[in-house]
Design an enzyme around this catalytic site. Sequence first.
Site, PDB file in Angstrom:
ATOM      1  N   HIS A   1       0.839  -1.212   0.000  1.00  9.60           N
ATOM      2  CA  HIS A   1       0.000   0.000   0.000  1.00  9.60           C
ATOM      3  C   HIS A   1       0.870   1.255   0.000  1.00  9.60           C
ATOM      4  O   HIS A   1       0.512   2.265   0.607  1.00  9.60           O
ATOM      5  CB  HIS A   1      -0.934   0.023   1.217  1.00  9.60           C
ATOM      6  N   ASP A  50      -0.300  -4.535   5.983  1.00 14.95           N
ATOM      7  CA  ASP A  50      -1.356  -5.404   5.459  1.00 14.95           C
ATOM      8  C   ASP A  50      -1.294  -5.530   3.943  1.00 14.95           C
ATOM      9  O   ASP A  50      -0.773  -4.678   3.243  1.00 14.95           O
ATOM     10  CB  ASP A  50      -2.746  -4.899   5.881  1.00 14.95           C
ATOM     11  N   GLU A  51      -1.828  -6.639   3.465  1.00 18.63           N
ATOM     12  CA  GLU A  51      -2.118  -6.891   2.059  1.00 18.63           C
ATOM     13  C   GLU A  51      -0.910  -6.749   1.129  1.00 18.63           C
ATOM     14  O   GLU A  51      -0.984  -6.130   0.078  1.00 18.63           O
ATOM     15  CB  GLU A  51      -3.258  -5.972   1.586  1.00 18.63           C
ATOM     16  N   VAL A  52       0.204  -7.358   1.501  1.00 21.67           N
ATOM     17  CA  VAL A  52       1.319  -7.491   0.558  1.00 21.67           C
ATOM     18  C   VAL A  52       1.022  -8.694  -0.335  1.00 21.67           C
ATOM     19  O   VAL A  52       0.830  -9.797   0.159  1.00 21.67           O
ATOM     20  CB  VAL A  52       2.657  -7.674   1.297  1.00 21.67           C
TER      21      VAL A  52
END
EC number: 3.2.1.52
Length: 852
Positions: free
Chosen positions: A436, A522-524
Amino acid sequence: MRALFSFFVCLLWMPAAFAQKTAFDPQKLAVRWEVIENNYQQKTQTLSAFTLTNTGKTPLPATGWGLYFNFVRTIKPGSANGPLQVDHLNGDFFRLVPKPEMAPLRPGASIRVEFVSDAWVLNVTDAPGGLYWVRDSQPEKGIPLPNYTVVPSTEPKQTTRFPGDKPGFVGPQAVYAQNKALTDIPENQLPKILPSPTAYRETGSAFTLTGDVSIMTDAAFQREAGYLANELAAVLGKKTSVTTQKAPGQIQLQMAAMAPGAYQLRVNADGVVISAASGEGICYGIQSLKMLLPPMAWTKPQSSLPVPGVEVTDAPRFGWRAMMLDVARNFQPKTQVLKLLDLMALYKLNILHFHLNDDEGWRVEIPSLPELTAVGSKRGHTLDNKAFLQPSYGSGPDVQSPTGSGFYSKADFIEILKYAAERHISVVPEIETPGHARAAVKAMDARYARFMAENKPAEAGQYLLRDLQDVSVYRSVQSWNDNVMNVALPSVYRFLETVTDDLLAMYREAGAPIQTIHFGGDEVPAGVWEKSPACQALMKTDPAVKNVDDLWYYYFRKVNELVRKQGLYLYGWEEVGMRKTRLDGKAHMIPNPDFAGDGVQVDVWNNVLGWGAEDLAYKLANAGYKVVLSPVTNYYFDMAYQKSFDEPGYYWGGFTDVDKGYYFIPYDYFKSAREDRLGNPLDRSVFNGKERLTDYGKENIIGIQGLLWSETVLGPQRMEYMMLPKLIGLAERAWASDPAWATGTDEAANQRLYAQAWNTFVNQLGKRELPRLGSYAGGFAYRIPTVGAVVEDGAVRANVQLPGFTIRYTTDGSQPNANSAVYAAPVTTKGTIKLRAFSAQGLGGRTVVIRH
């Protein structure tokens, strides 16, 4: 004949030749978008369509243009039919361009292109947005297309996500049924303070507040006394004096031995006394005093105000009562952040989790790295992202877009910190890493290019966030392919150190407290770093990094070292506390033992019912992590209130009405869960085998957080609509102890107690809290509930979720307004009845229609 033929050819040619001299005006292009079918081809996908109509006087050219737009669904390559194709550029950014078979579109004619996208499309905020036109001859210029219509979905094939998707769109009949058990409680019989105090008693001995009242304070509370004087000036029209001398009829702020954050408030005919051991407790007592004032006191200055006599003893349940505001996806101006701080203070929330960067924007000035805001804070039409970022979430081509572009200068940020500190709110900055991070990556690319152009390669690479030789292929959840920092680069850690140093300097200048910086996590996406030479080199030299997965733990170990050197502790999303391993040959996630018991704090959002991680917050707390409960099912305020085409917001985690935050039980949210993410009654088997919270784990639940992600939040009014009145339920659960209905063992009794408590709460919202918020701090654009209505016994009966709102109606087909007839009894008139709820300030909610 030849001459006659030539004459007709000339007639056909002349308009085309004339059109070539008169450029097509793209603002004469009308665009419609509609859902054709959800669950298209019995798959989790949607068929939808654009229809383009030429409303101008010249043909739409067959070539030489593109129509750009944002769409939060992934469009399947090659799925577009007709003479236009859809190209995915990056993220949620797409382009519609002519195919070779495209012909000029004459005036008055239309073309339609259908295409397939993943997942479902249910409401208005799923629709494509930010449409604009670019000519190939002027590739740098984007022209907005204002004539754009989103067609509401009404047919079952449009509104049903899959076979068996039982809850349909929430209509007035369903709302009526939800509200049917509510009863009216007179305003003077309602408790006057929210969140609910530990002990509250009305004595009948009222105090009259006037502008002549003085504030007597102990020396330790001078700041709080000044704050109170300013707050009273907003309702009395003059600033009260502050003194250290006692006198009759005062408001007294006095020191007393109490727990942190605790206070006592006593009001009688002789005056007001607020006692606490700290300024924090005094501040909470001030908020409760303000709540005792008549809700409409903030509409205009009053010469005197009655303050009911009370005796209150109170203290917070959790020390961490937070609101997360995302200003990266869509920006909010400084004035709106200050207004949010006023709101948070009123309801005794004490942490602003400030999400300051993401793929779509960097929002705070870092003086040492000016490119972060010079490049990373702006969005507009671009295909190379060198000077600024591409449009996202409908921000359009204009780099001056108030939602797509913007940042807080150093002076702005310091002002926010001071304003928060005055209200005893701590601001926790979030610097989202290593995923992100596209705004930061592109900004440091611009810095690299600048120094390389100056032939300064050492300076160019000093803060570079990506491996220039990396050819890894990945796609994030939001469809970015270039949004992750490369954690093997030493320059990444120099970047983090520099950002941290500049942030801490601003906190010092503001005199504001800071204990942690949130570093995301988060969200790699899968695939990242796999083909990076820098990562391969690190694996060869560091024995602790054996594979790509180990890079994650390498990164956060280094970040943990960085923050500890600064006297801070590590804070991040739940993934920071997780570790990949294998179980029975399959990938499996467990709490990471590296950080357990080390004071690492995590926000746990994933409790989506049916996804399998319902117990993740409790697992991490039991394992030794400090956990902030941030569950999507209850406290993601960007989730739509209900399933309706006109109701804005996402819904992937569920629909989140006001009750979801109110009935949440922090230490046993399995017990309070009622429906799945689709809106069905919950199959409680989802909790079979799930880990429950131990007594040790309870000690690690440090608080609760509401979250407003801003993908669908275009401007201050939408921000307030999505947050309110949901935020008040959050405040109640974060501050007040578990109510009786949450702790009893008799389920029938619990349901009765809950119904009574809920009835009181909605009456408080409708008759005290929201009338106050209509004017408080300039007034908030909270959501006004839609009216419930049914035809029953030959008449239209109506109700509203929050008693206190006025229902108005029409029978002639017109939209109800503040002067329409007031609903006071069932309506017997035949025909189409339109109903709408109105606030004390005369503002209306959405109109509902029922046919009788």
